[in-house]
Enzyme design. Sequence first.
Site, short mmCIF file in Angstrom:
data_model
loop_
_atom_site.label_atom_id
_atom_site.label_comp_id
_atom_site.label_asym_id
_atom_site.label_seq_id
_atom_site.Cartn_x
_atom_site.Cartn_y
_atom_site.Cartn_z
N MET D 1 -9.77 -29.56 16.08
CA MET D 1 -8.47 -29.62 17.36
C MET D 1 -8.35 -31.19 17.67
SD MET D 1 -7.52 -26.73 18.35
CE MET D 1 -6.96 -26.98 20.00
N PRO D 2 -7.20 -31.74 17.85
CA PRO D 2 -6.06 -31.15 18.04
C PRO D 2 -5.59 -30.58 16.54
CG PRO D 2 -6.00 -32.96 19.32
CD PRO D 2 -7.13 -33.10 18.18
N ARG D 3 -4.74 -29.70 16.66
CA ARG D 3 -3.87 -29.16 15.28
C ARG D 3 -2.32 -29.30 15.65
NH1 ARG D 3 -5.71 -25.35 11.39
NH2 ARG D 3 -4.17 -24.27 10.24
N THR D 40 -6.10 -32.01 12.48
CA THR D 40 -5.54 -31.45 11.52
C THR D 40 -4.05 -31.51 11.36
OG1 THR D 40 -7.66 -30.05 11.40
CG2 THR D 40 -5.59 -29.19 10.10
#
Lengths: 65, 65, 65, 65, 65, 65
Positions: D1-3, D40
Amino acid sequence: MPRIIVQAVEGRTLEQKRHLVRAVTEGVVEAFDVAPETITIVIEEIRRDHIAKAGILAADRKAST
Amino acid sequence: MPRIIVQAVEGRTLEQKRHLVRAVTEGVVEAFDVAPETITIVIEEIRRDHIAKAGILAADRKAST
Amino acid sequence: MPRIIVQAVEGRTLEQKRHLVRAVTEGVVEAFDVAPETITIVIEEIRRDHIAKAGILAADRKAST
Amino acid sequence: MPRIIVQAVEGRTLEQKRHLVRAVTEGVVEAFDVAPETITIVIEEIRRDHIAKAGILAADRKAST
Amino acid sequence: MPRIIVQAVEGRTLEQKRHLVRAVTEGVVEAFDVAPETITIVIEEIRRDHIAKAGILAADRKAST
Amino acid sequence: MPRIIVQAVEGRTLEQKRHLVRAVTEGVVEAFDVAPETITIVIEEIRRDHIAKAGILAADRKAST
């Protein structure tokens, strides 16, 4: 906005997709009282070997889902 | 419902996907105490040129993600 | 990766959610032969006035969905 | 995270996608003060016969969306 | 379009979110050569009892995810 | 299946949501020639401080999105 995502097993024709985006847009316009230009619809087709019910892939069932 | 979406980099075999939907369905049945028939699983495969970590596409790395 | 999203109508306890993430992670480890540390699970709860079947919101049905 | 998920109509080059994941990662690093390795990015390309505005598929319009 | 979804564990300030949408929009403009007006960003915050890694909810870990 | 997700900025009434799920279900039935019982609709409301256009949160604009 609004944005509508339609998820369905693969196999609809282009004519059915044209019909779908027209009919769903009309439904949202009517319910939310917004202009058609504000509405985006995205179709997501799912392969039959990528969806399962009760632990069994649709591709492995005799009858369709 | 419940509906489970499994996102993974492409490259699993059909046999691994069969195993996946069986094993995940069992896990949800056990944890939520619901009938298997109520559970839908959708697999979403991601191409290696469509996923990045630390700003670099998986397709551009030597080792895999 | 893999990332698993579990969508369910609201109302599960914290203990059921703990059980869920443990059981689903085990299922994915077993099927895909990956390390548990690579697996992320996200739970998305859906309000009963935000989900409909056959054109009727779950909140408007006598029996539950 | 974050995505981060980037949804766009198909048609970008590999070089544009490389540029995208680098630039978006930098933006998230700067705004959220996180390490690039935690970020990601997933690209989702949408076919022009799978997206509609105002009830008309992009594939059926003369000009592009 | 493009549409960008940013998924992050809850806890960012409004000022961080303002910074995020500005920085990510600039990144997409630069990479895809599109006008800023065409870019929509949606932030999805995830509760710490709704995300798990290695089968354990973030809310149940000492250190944060 | 099919499953339809409707994403909209928060602020619709329960009556508008009832109208929405009825009208969209009718549209999908008509276009895809499926039984209403096979159609699930999920509404996702987005907070005005969680959606941005051109790099500016809807909550920070004078006029609404």
